[in-house]
Design an enzyme around this catalytic site. Structure first.
Site, PDB file in Angstrom:
ATOM      1  CB  CYS A  98      -0.844  -0.007   1.275  1.00  0.00           C
ATOM      2  SG  CYS A  98       0.199   0.017   2.754  1.00  0.00           S
TER       3      CYS A  98
ATOM      4  CG  ASN B 131      -2.546  -5.900   5.961  1.00  0.00           C
ATOM      5  OD1 ASN B 131      -2.558  -6.380   4.840  1.00  0.00           O
ATOM      6  ND2 ASN B 131      -1.418  -5.498   6.546  1.00  0.00           N
TER       7      ASN B 131
ATOM      8  CG  HIS C  87       3.735  -5.793  11.548  1.00  0.00           C
ATOM      9  ND1 HIS C  87       2.525  -5.393  12.059  1.00  0.00           N
ATOM     10  CD2 HIS C  87       4.681  -5.345  12.412  1.00  0.00           C
ATOM     11  CE1 HIS C  87       2.730  -4.738  13.193  1.00  0.00           C
ATOM     12  NE2 HIS C  87       4.024  -4.687  13.426  1.00  0.00           N
TER      13      HIS C  87
ATOM     14  CD  GLU D 173      -3.175   1.312  13.169  1.00  0.00           C
ATOM     15  OE1 GLU D 173      -2.762   0.511  12.310  1.00  0.00           O
ATOM     16  OE2 GLU D 173      -4.283   1.866  13.111  1.00  0.00           O
TER      17      GLU D 173
ATOM     18  CB  SER E 295       3.565  -5.370   5.190  1.00  0.00           C
ATOM     19  OG  SER E 295       2.879  -6.505   5.676  1.00  0.00           O
TER      20      SER E 295
HETATM   21  O1  0CM Z   1      -1.063  -3.264  10.899  1.00  0.00           O
HETATM   22  P1  0CM Z   1      -0.507  -4.513  10.230  1.00  0.00           P
HETATM   23  O2  0CM Z   1      -0.056  -5.496  11.270  1.00  0.00           O
HETATM   24  O3  0CM Z   1      -1.383  -5.047   9.198  1.00  0.00           O
HETATM   25  O4  0CM Z   1       0.822  -3.960   9.533  1.00  0.00           O
HETATM   26  P2  0CM Z   1       1.612  -4.330   8.228  1.00  0.00           P
HETATM   27  O5  0CM Z   1       2.979  -3.729   8.401  1.00  0.00           O
HETATM   28  O6  0CM Z   1       1.539  -5.750   7.869  1.00  0.00           O
HETATM   29  O7  0CM Z   1       0.820  -3.539   7.105  1.00  0.00           O
HETATM   30  C1  0CM Z   1       0.911  -2.218   6.855  1.00  0.00           C
HETATM   31  C2  0CM Z   1       0.551  -1.292   7.842  1.00  0.00           C
HETATM   32  C3  0CM Z   1       0.256  -0.479   8.632  1.00  0.00           C
HETATM   33  C4  0CM Z   1      -0.081   0.550   9.574  1.00  0.00           C
HETATM   34 FE1  SF4 Z   2      -1.299   3.008   5.818  1.00  0.00          FE
HETATM   35 FE2  SF4 Z   2      -1.326   0.683   7.104  1.00  0.00          FE
HETATM   36 FE3  SF4 Z   2      -3.285   1.295   5.410  1.00  0.00          FE
HETATM   37 FE4  SF4 Z   2      -0.908   0.777   4.488  1.00  0.00          FE
HETATM   38  S1  SF4 Z   2      -2.214  -0.668   5.572  1.00  0.00           S
HETATM   39  S2  SF4 Z   2      -2.214   2.504   3.850  1.00  0.00           S
HETATM   40  S3  SF4 Z   2       0.426   1.587   6.083  1.00  0.00           S
HETATM   41  S4  SF4 Z   2      -2.815   2.379   7.314  1.00  0.00           S
END
Ligand code: 0CM
Ligand code: SF4
Length: 331
Positions: free
Chosen positions: A27, A239, A56, A141, A282
């Site tokens: 993202c 996510n 993450h 978060e 991520s």
């Molecule tokens: O919040 P989450 O554990 O999904 O984090 P992530 O690093 O896998 O994804 C992106 C973000 C944010 C904030």
């Molecule tokens: Fe921002 Fe987390 Fe959404 Fe990505 S997943 S756009 S880092 S809030």
């Protein structure tokens, strides 16, 4: 006559199908956070310290470590005067104070969509609201957002938690959420909250971010009739983990999360015609390609992309980094 009941039926190639979610993977907030660490390494030289995992994902962290990033759990582990990047998930005001006390140079890679939730928390707290923060205990978060107004925030993790909440009938109540939750489960929690506390006020806009929402819509689409949904993402990625749950709720017969293709168990593919593949916000796309290659090696055809949304959001780099890049003639 011998009947072999133990051998699974061989599938014709024509029966096999691979669907690939679009959008999936990085993202805007993750892209910005990873580039921030890379640019900081280029500009200031190694080491650059990063508080917590920048995002993450195990592979992202390992790759940045190879380039000279040092990931720490807490500010106290960083030598005085060094440079620290705050992760995409955000930090509480206390972390900013700790960094200042150690004279650290800070670069804040908090996703602007997380910062938006911090600002909502500060405003609701200023206006004397009790804030019900929907999210997972211990997630960075949530720690960061809750740290903005600890005396005003109550964490709600599950729909059942609503049963145990008590507030006076005239209490001003609002809700906020972590950005990376299941949309459906969050809406169920809000429904229960509103049933119990009709005065509940909504946040000014969605806290669950566009990327989380889009990836869930996509996995519902490709997962509904899938025999197997493979979600690429790390175990601590909220996510990514949600995508497995959403796929199963949408009707997928099975769904598993893997960090990369090496974690796929070949037994998952037995009798499987339709495999659907996606990845968390991520996750670098080469890891998804590795999964597609794994499937191709086992007789599955090229993946068909299923597009459910266009994404074009790009965030500019943190201002403190842009300023230093400009001063160094690199902007
Ligand atoms: O919040 P989450 O554990 O999904 O984090 P992530 O690093 O896998 O994804 C992106 C973000 C944010 C904030
Ligand atoms: Fe921002 Fe987390 Fe959404 Fe990505 S997943 S756009 S880092 S809030």
């Amino acid at each position: 006559m011998t009947i072999d009941l133990g051998t699974p039926r061989q599938l014709d190639d024509a029966e096999r199908e691979v669907l690939l979610a679009d959008p999936r993977g990085y993202c805007a907030g993750v892209d910005r956070a990873v580039i921030t660490v890379e640019q900081a390494l280029d500009l200031y030289g190694a080491p650059v310290y990063v508080r917590k995992q920048i995002v993450h994902n195990k592979h992202v962290v390992q790759n940045l470590e190879k380039r000279g990033a040092i990931f720490v759990e807490e500010i106290g582990e960083i030598p005085e005067g060094e440079t620290v990047v705050f992760s995409a998930h955000g930090v509480s005001p206390q972390v900013h104070r700790d960094a200042e006390a150690r004279s650290l140079k800070t670069i804040d890679a908090t996703c602007p969509l997380v910062t938006k939730v911090h600002n909502e928390a500060k405003r609701f707290a200023r206006e004397q609201y009790e804030i019900l923060l929907i999210g997972h205990d211990g997630h960075e978060e949530v720690e960061g957002t809750a740290g903005e107004a600890p005396e005003s925030i109550t964490l709600v993790e599950r729909p059942e938690d609503v049963d145990h909440l008590e507030f006076p009938p005239d209490a001003k109540l609002s809700w906020l959420s972590q950005t990376t939750l299941s949309v459906d489960e969050t809406m169920e929690i809000v429904r229960r909250l509103r049933e119990k506390f009709p005065q509940l006020e909504d946040p000014p806009s969605d806290d669950i971010c566009y990327a989380t929402q889009n990836r869930q819509v996509a996995v519902k689409q490709i997962g509904a009739e899938a025999d197997l949904v493979i979600v690429v993402g790390s175990g601590n990625s909220s996510n990514s983990v949600r995508l497995v749950e959403v796929a199963l709720e949408a009707g997928a017969k099975a769904s598993y999360r893997v960090d990369d293709a090496s974690e796929i168990d070949e037994a998952w593919l037995e009798g499987v015609e339709r495999v659907s593949v996606t990845s968390g916000a991520s996750v670098p796309d080469d890891l998804v390609q590795g999964v597609l290659d794994y499937l191709a090696d086992r007789g599955y055809p090229a993946a068909k992309a299923v597009n459910t949304a266009e994404e074009s959001l790009v965030f500019s780099l943190p201002k403190e980094l842009r300023r230093d890049m400009k001063a160094a003639g690199r902007a």
